[in-house]
Design a protein around this motif. Structure first.
Motif, PDB file in Angstrom:
ATOM      1  N   VAL A  56       0.868  -1.262  -0.136  1.00 55.02           N
ATOM      2  CA  VAL A  56      -0.210  -0.091   0.003  1.00 55.02           C
ATOM      3  C   VAL A  56       0.891   1.100  -0.137  1.00 55.02           C
ATOM      4  CG1 VAL A  56      -1.962   1.283   1.187  1.00 55.02           C
ATOM      5  CG2 VAL A  56      -1.773  -1.222   1.153  1.00 55.02           C
ATOM      6  N   SER A  60       1.683   3.776  -2.824  1.00 53.01           N
ATOM      7  CA  SER A  60       1.114   5.302  -2.725  1.00 53.01           C
ATOM      8  C   SER A  60       2.461   6.176  -3.013  1.00 53.01           C
ATOM      9  CB  SER A  60       0.797   5.506  -1.153  1.00 53.01           C
ATOM     10  OG  SER A  60       0.716   6.977  -1.066  1.00 53.01           O
ATOM     11  N   HIS A 110      -4.571  -5.973  -8.457  1.00 54.81           N
ATOM     12  CA  HIS A 110      -5.957  -6.221  -7.662  1.00 54.81           C
ATOM     13  C   HIS A 110      -5.992  -7.225  -6.798  1.00 54.81           C
ATOM     14  CE1 HIS A 110     -10.044  -8.414  -7.741  1.00 54.81           C
ATOM     15  NE2 HIS A 110     -10.314  -7.089  -7.345  1.00 54.81           N
ATOM     16  N   TYR A 113      -3.951  -6.569  -3.534  1.00 59.13           N
ATOM     17  CA  TYR A 113      -4.758  -5.910  -2.485  1.00 59.13           C
ATOM     18  C   TYR A 113      -6.010  -6.542  -2.120  1.00 59.13           C
ATOM     19  CZ  TYR A 113      -2.645  -1.120  -3.478  1.00 59.13           C
ATOM     20  OH  TYR A 113      -1.785  -0.080  -3.482  1.00 59.13           O
ATOM     21  N   LYS A 135     -11.697   0.464  -0.503  1.00 66.89           N
ATOM     22  CA  LYS A 135     -11.725   1.496  -1.484  1.00 66.89           C
ATOM     23  C   LYS A 135     -10.713   0.974  -2.762  1.00 66.89           C
ATOM     24  CE  LYS A 135     -12.642   5.721  -0.486  1.00 66.89           C
ATOM     25  NZ  LYS A 135     -12.401   7.031   0.188  1.00 66.89           N
ATOM     26  N   THR A 136      -9.755   0.605  -2.394  1.00 67.62           N
ATOM     27  CA  THR A 136      -8.737   0.368  -3.456  1.00 67.62           C
ATOM     28  C   THR A 136      -9.263  -0.776  -4.072  1.00 67.62           C
ATOM     29  OG1 THR A 136      -6.886   1.226  -2.047  1.00 67.62           O
ATOM     30  CG2 THR A 136      -6.331  -0.164  -3.688  1.00 67.62           C
ATOM     31  N   ARG A 139     -11.984   0.113  -6.362  1.00 64.82           N
ATOM     32  CA  ARG A 139     -11.511   0.902  -7.586  1.00 64.82           C
ATOM     33  C   ARG A 139     -10.838   0.117  -8.680  1.00 64.82           C
ATOM     34  NH1 ARG A 139      -8.901   4.345  -4.519  1.00 64.82           N
ATOM     35  NH2 ARG A 139      -6.890   3.524  -4.962  1.00 64.82           N
ATOM     36  N   TYR A 140     -10.240  -0.935  -8.361  1.00 64.00           N
ATOM     37  CA  TYR A 140      -9.686  -1.646  -9.079  1.00 64.00           C
ATOM     38  C   TYR A 140     -10.800  -2.518  -9.963  1.00 64.00           C
ATOM     39  CZ  TYR A 140      -4.734  -1.351  -7.946  1.00 64.00           C
ATOM     40  OH  TYR A 140      -3.391  -1.011  -8.017  1.00 64.00           O
TER      41      TYR A 140
END
Length: 218
Positions: A56, A60, A110, A113, A135-136, A139-140
């Motif tokens: 992560v 970032s 993806h 995560y 959320k990540t 989003r993927y």
């Protein structure tokens, strides 16, 4: 030259005055190449046991570097340097946006995560970290990471087209804003306008060799 490219330098203050048209293409190539190396390393080292710091936070940091370079170019875009800059900047944004779309739809990222989110250690994360993971992963999915390859390519194309339209609109808006002005010689038309603003309008008029006041959108 890459070692002295101001778009590739890190620091607290952007080096706006040192950025020139010839820096754009090499910077885009270097940013993407370096990012690909980092992503490949992340995919290899995190395949079995993904962690917060090495997945992560690492991603970032990667996005932060892309963001920093694009923000510098966007600021310089707003001053509309010249047509050569505009073409080079448009290509710069196109390359980085296409790469971002590629990252956003990566099935491999993806999966990492999602794996971290489902791991026992994630149950010990505080709510804010858990929400970031949720959320990540979402989003993927929205970016097409779970679609077949042909569908991901189609989505990436449509995303790139949309981003180009947005960039073209922003550029045209900047140009239209800079191009419009209204010359006023009747002071009664400025009734109610603050004195400081009238002074600025008068200064703009004088700079153009005009009397009275010059109203602009800038």
């Amino acid at each position: 030259m890459l070692g002295h490219n101001p778009l590739l330098q890190t620091g607290d203050l952007p080096l706006f005055s040192q950025v020139h048209t010839e820096h754009l293409a090499p910077a885009a190539q270097a940013l993407i190449a370096d990012s690909r190396r980092q992503v490949d390393e992340t995919l290899q080292t995190q395949a079995l046991f993904p962690t917060w710091d090495d997945l992560v936070l690492a991603m970032s940091d990667l996005y932060a570097r892309l963001d920093a370079a694009q923000r510098i170019v966007m600021v310089l875009d707003s001053v509309a340097i010249d047509d050569d800059w505009r073409r080079a900047a448009s290509d710069f944004h196109d390359q980085l946006n296409a790469y971002r779309a590629e990252l956003a739809a990566s099935p491999q990222l993806h999966a990492l995560y999602a794996s971290l989110g489902a791991s026992p250690i994630a149950r010990l994360f505080d709510p804010s970290r858990q929400r970031v993971l949720e959320k990540t992963v979402a989003r993927y999915r929205r970016s097409g990471a779970m679609l077949p390859a042909t569908s991901r390519e189609r989505l990436a194309y449509l995303t790139a087209v949309n981003q180009q339209l947005e960039a073209d609109f922003s550029y045209q808006l900047i140009q239209a804003t800079a191009a419009w002005s209204k010359h006023i010689q009747d002071e009664t038309l400025l009734e109610g306008v603050p004195a400081s603003l009238k002074h600025s309008m008068a200064a703009k008029a004088r700079a153009q060799g005009l009397t009275g006041w010059l109203v602009t959108l800038e």
